[in-house]
Write a protein that holds these residues in place. Sequence first.
Motif, mmCIF file in Angstrom:
data_model
loop_
_atom_site.group_PDB
_atom_site.id
_atom_site.type_symbol
_atom_site.label_atom_id
_atom_site.label_comp_id
_atom_site.label_asym_id
_atom_site.label_seq_id
_atom_site.Cartn_x
_atom_site.Cartn_y
_atom_site.Cartn_z
ATOM 1 N N ALA A 135 -22.251 -30.117 2.410
ATOM 2 C CA ALA A 135 -22.708 -30.008 1.296
ATOM 3 C C ALA A 135 -21.719 -30.375 0.131
ATOM 4 N N ASN A 136 -20.669 -29.734 0.471
ATOM 5 C CA ASN A 136 -19.490 -29.823 -0.608
ATOM 6 C C ASN A 136 -19.108 -31.458 -0.782
ATOM 7 N N ARG A 137 -19.079 -31.912 0.212
ATOM 8 C CA ARG A 137 -18.691 -33.513 0.269
ATOM 9 C C ARG A 137 -19.778 -34.257 -0.337
ATOM 10 N N GLN A 138 -20.991 -34.023 -0.044
ATOM 11 C CA GLN A 138 -22.400 -34.722 -0.652
ATOM 12 C C GLN A 138 -22.351 -34.471 -2.082
ATOM 13 N N ALA A 139 -21.823 -33.244 -2.754
ATOM 14 C CA ALA A 139 -21.970 -32.939 -4.090
ATOM 15 C C ALA A 139 -20.645 -33.761 -4.699
ATOM 16 N N ARG A 140 -19.777 -33.720 -3.998
ATOM 17 C CA ARG A 140 -18.582 -34.417 -4.686
ATOM 18 C C ARG A 140 -18.887 -36.123 -5.107
ATOM 19 N N GLU A 141 -19.543 -36.579 -3.925
ATOM 20 C CA GLU A 141 -20.146 -38.134 -3.847
ATOM 21 C C GLU A 141 -21.204 -38.059 -5.161
ATOM 22 N N HIS A 142 -21.966 -37.140 -5.276
ATOM 23 C CA HIS A 142 -22.936 -37.016 -6.222
ATOM 24 C C HIS A 142 -22.465 -36.879 -7.460
ATOM 25 N N LEU A 143 -21.600 -35.995 -7.762
ATOM 26 C CA LEU A 143 -20.966 -35.828 -9.119
ATOM 27 C C LEU A 143 -20.156 -37.146 -9.398
ATOM 28 N N ILE A 144 -19.377 -37.873 -8.405
ATOM 29 C CA ILE A 144 -18.766 -39.209 -8.898
ATOM 30 C C ILE A 144 -19.795 -40.221 -9.325
ATOM 31 N N ASP A 145 -20.523 -40.472 -8.590
ATOM 32 C CA ASP A 145 -21.659 -41.292 -8.979
ATOM 33 C C ASP A 145 -22.365 -41.172 -10.250
ATOM 34 N N ARG A 146 -22.731 -39.697 -10.578
ATOM 35 C CA ARG A 146 -23.275 -39.454 -12.034
ATOM 36 C C ARG A 146 -22.280 -39.545 -13.103
#
Length: 198
Positions: free
Chosen positions: A174-185
């Motif tokens: 979840a932390n890895r996915q949150a990081r990817e999500h934050l970068i895209d946003r």
Amino acid sequence: MARKYFVGGFVCLIVLGVVGCGYHFAGRSDLFPKDVRTVYVEPFLNRTRDIGIEYEMTSAVRSELYRQGQLQVVDQADRADAILSGIVRSFDSTTASVNRHDEVLQYESVMSVDVSFRRREPAEILWRAQGIRITALHSGSRAAVVTTSSEFRTGALDASDVRRMTDIQLTETANRQAREHLIDRFARELHQRLMEMF
């Protein structure tokens, strides 16, 4: 027949009025320099403990600019009208909620980035934003995962993955996915703020 021409003429007047009043469908502000057509994205700098985040950030920003197509992304600084550079200042996760046994249910990931956009020749800062902050919540345990939510359904995991994972594995994923999500946003928000120069 006369009504048809009247309606057509009325629509044309509305369109001309909208165009004439300075409204832009492309989303580019009047403040954005008209002579800046090409941009070079410098590799972002990393001031966090998160290894590799600068490469992901640089790639996401380049991809977003390329995808939007309002500026031509070039591979060499000397071919650009302007240069975009940035520093990832922080990327941290903190506890957002716990259950009655003090077990973590959710973490909040927060990323902070400084960005500058400068004309190459003559050298001048065209736009700068410091401390752009993006946040996201993610699960800290299997008990906190809502597998019926739209956010979960658009992610890479399914309900059977969650059942097989330990809480630690789930948190790391979840932390890895949150990081990817934050970068895209961040890349999307940066493009919008840059084009509007705010």
